[in-house]
Design a protein around this motif. Structure first.
Motif, PDB file in Angstrom:
ATOM      1  N   ASP A  44       0.826  -1.204   0.000  1.00  0.00           N
ATOM      2  CA  ASP A  44       0.000   0.000   0.000  1.00  0.00           C
ATOM      3  C   ASP A  44       0.863   1.259   0.000  1.00  0.00           C
ATOM      4  O   ASP A  44       0.464   2.287  -0.535  1.00  0.00           O
ATOM      5  N   PHE A  47       1.619   1.651  -3.473  1.00  0.00           N
ATOM      6  CA  PHE A  47       0.366   2.072  -4.107  1.00  0.00           C
ATOM      7  C   PHE A  47       0.170   3.587  -3.933  1.00  0.00           C
ATOM      8  O   PHE A  47      -0.157   4.302  -4.876  1.00  0.00           O
ATOM      9  N   LEU A  48       0.385   4.067  -2.713  1.00  0.00           N
ATOM     10  CA  LEU A  48       0.107   5.481  -2.425  1.00  0.00           C
ATOM     11  C   LEU A  48       1.057   6.426  -3.169  1.00  0.00           C
ATOM     12  O   LEU A  48       0.688   7.551  -3.492  1.00  0.00           O
ATOM     13  N   PHE A  51      -0.477   6.572  -6.509  1.00  0.00           N
ATOM     14  CA  PHE A  51      -1.778   7.233  -6.345  1.00  0.00           C
ATOM     15  C   PHE A  51      -1.586   8.754  -6.271  1.00  0.00           C
ATOM     16  O   PHE A  51      -2.359   9.529  -6.834  1.00  0.00           O
ATOM     17  N   GLU A  82      -1.978  10.151   4.936  1.00  0.00           N
ATOM     18  CA  GLU A  82      -2.089   8.684   4.766  1.00  0.00           C
ATOM     19  C   GLU A  82      -0.728   8.011   4.856  1.00  0.00           C
ATOM     20  O   GLU A  82      -0.562   6.994   5.524  1.00  0.00           O
ATOM     21  N   CYS A 135     -11.379   3.940  -4.509  1.00  0.00           N
ATOM     22  CA  CYS A 135     -10.336   3.974  -3.471  1.00  0.00           C
ATOM     23  C   CYS A 135     -10.776   4.871  -2.318  1.00  0.00           C
ATOM     24  O   CYS A 135     -10.856   4.430  -1.165  1.00  0.00           O
ATOM     25  N   GLN A 136     -11.062   6.128  -2.625  1.00  0.00           N
ATOM     26  CA  GLN A 136     -11.303   7.090  -1.538  1.00  0.00           C
ATOM     27  C   GLN A 136     -12.656   6.863  -0.878  1.00  0.00           C
ATOM     28  O   GLN A 136     -12.769   6.840   0.346  1.00  0.00           O
ATOM     29  N   TYR A 139     -12.611   3.232   0.840  1.00  0.00           N
ATOM     30  CA  TYR A 139     -11.907   3.154   2.128  1.00  0.00           C
ATOM     31  C   TYR A 139     -12.689   3.893   3.226  1.00  0.00           C
ATOM     32  O   TYR A 139     -12.714   3.457   4.371  1.00  0.00           O
ATOM     33  N   TYR A 165      -9.247   5.951   8.515  1.00  0.00           N
ATOM     34  CA  TYR A 165     -10.150   5.804   7.366  1.00  0.00           C
ATOM     35  C   TYR A 165     -11.625   6.048   7.716  1.00  0.00           C
ATOM     36  O   TYR A 165     -12.436   6.240   6.804  1.00  0.00           O
ATOM     37  N   PHE A 170     -11.080  12.194   6.123  1.00  0.00           N
ATOM     38  CA  PHE A 170     -10.842  11.278   5.010  1.00  0.00           C
ATOM     39  C   PHE A 170     -12.096  11.172   4.140  1.00  0.00           C
ATOM     40  O   PHE A 170     -12.006  11.190   2.915  1.00  0.00           O
ATOM     41  N   GLU A 207     -10.032  -2.979  -6.146  1.00  0.00           N
ATOM     42  CA  GLU A 207      -9.985  -2.804  -4.681  1.00  0.00           C
ATOM     43  C   GLU A 207     -10.139  -4.166  -4.001  1.00  0.00           C
ATOM     44  O   GLU A 207      -9.426  -4.496  -3.060  1.00  0.00           O
ATOM     45  N   PHE A 210      -7.003  -6.146  -4.307  1.00  0.00           N
ATOM     46  CA  PHE A 210      -5.903  -5.692  -3.441  1.00  0.00           C
ATOM     47  C   PHE A 210      -5.982  -6.373  -2.064  1.00  0.00           C
ATOM     48  O   PHE A 210      -4.968  -6.758  -1.498  1.00  0.00           O
TER      49      PHE A 210
HETATM   50  C1  LIG Z   1      -5.510  -0.110  -2.323  1.00  0.00           C
HETATM   51  C2  LIG Z   1      -5.940   1.180  -1.674  1.00  0.00           C
HETATM   52  N1  LIG Z   1      -7.078   1.773  -2.066  1.00  0.00           N
HETATM   53  C3  LIG Z   1      -7.428   2.944  -1.477  1.00  0.00           C
HETATM   54  C4  LIG Z   1      -6.697   3.547  -0.508  1.00  0.00           C
HETATM   55  C5  LIG Z   1      -7.122   4.835   0.114  1.00  0.00           C
HETATM   56  N2  LIG Z   1      -6.421   5.927  -0.425  1.00  0.00           N
HETATM   57  C6  LIG Z   1      -5.519   2.916  -0.160  1.00  0.00           C
HETATM   58  N3  LIG Z   1      -4.690   3.426   0.797  1.00  0.00           N
HETATM   59  N4  LIG Z   1      -5.126   1.720  -0.727  1.00  0.00           N
END
Ligand SMILES: Cc1ncc(CN)c(N)n1
Length: 222
Positions: A44, A47-48, A51, A82, A135-136, A139, A165, A170, A207, A210
């Motif tokens: 993650d 990922f961020l 992102f 985050e 995602c947003q 979560y 979250y 958020f 999602e 993941f």
């Molecule tokens: C996989 C994933 N998806 C969403 C989020 C929230 N930004 C995250 N931290 N990670």
């Protein structure tokens, strides 16, 4: 009905499967094995980073100053709020931010982030919003669900995750993305709405994937 409510309705079974996923339930009641969370944390973090690039693209593409400011604050929140949560968890595992950054991305991390980046790169800020909404918004919904149904006592090692979250701050990030997409949907034709629907549904499936990747600690097979 808002366009994004229609999307949420159609993605209902996927979002419900996420809530029922053993990884998510394990965060909620604190039973998730630490090695699985450690795997998630590293993926993650990677990922961020990707992102964040998407929000930076949103700021660059914005058609007006207010939209630019919103994307810039989404970028700031991701990079500083985050990712700070992830760094704190990293510290507990004895992993430095540099080590987290140097982790090897798993196949699903690459596939998901590149999917969103491509949508953001090729499309408009509404395409970008449709791709990142699962995602947003997702979560925020899972965070709230776990706060209501899970264990948020000090005994749960994932308490800080749930608290971040489920926070109003958020949630506001997803709310703005929804408004952005809803506004675009009122001014667009069927072709655009169909593209946003596909982006939203595929994003929702990623999602789910993941969580699954983290549960299985997915690795390259060869
Ligand atoms: C996989 C994933 N998806 C969403 C989020 C929230 N930004 C995250 N931290 N990670």
């Amino acid at each position: 009905m808002r366009f994004t409510d229609l999307l949420r309705q159609e993605a209902g079974p996927i979002w419900e499967a996420e809530k029922q996923h053993p990884f998510v339930r394990g965060i909620g009641d604190g039973s998730l094995p630490l090695d699985r969370f450690r795997f998630y944390l590293l993926q993650d973090y990677l990922f961020l980073i990707e992102f964040s690039r998407i929000f930076a693209l949103g700021a660059a593409r914005a058609g007006d100053l207010a939209t630019m400011q919103h994307f810039a604050s989404l970028l700031h929140e991701t990079l500083h709020t985050e990712m700070a949560l992830h760094k704190r968890y990293g510290e507990r595992f004895g992993i430095s931010p540099a080590q987290m950054e140097a982790a090897e991305p798993a196949p699903t991390t690459i596939a998901y982030t590149r999917y969103m980046l491509e949508a953001a790169w090729r499309g408009t800020t509404a395409d970008l919003a449709a791709a990142v909404l699962p995602c947003q918004w997702g979560y925020a919904e899972i965070g709230r669900h776990l706060k209501e149904t899970g264990d948020t006592s000090e005994a749960n090692p994932y308490r800080d995750w749930i608290l971040l979250y489920s926070s109003e701050e958020f949630k506001a990030t997803g709310d703005w993305l929804r408004e952005h997409l809803d506004r675009a949907a009122t001014e667009s034709g069927t072709g655009d709405r169909e593209r946003w629907r596909a982006l939203f549904l595929t994003g929702s499936r990623y999602e789910y994937l993941f969580w699954e990747m983290s549960w299985r600690q997915e690795r390259w097979p060869v």
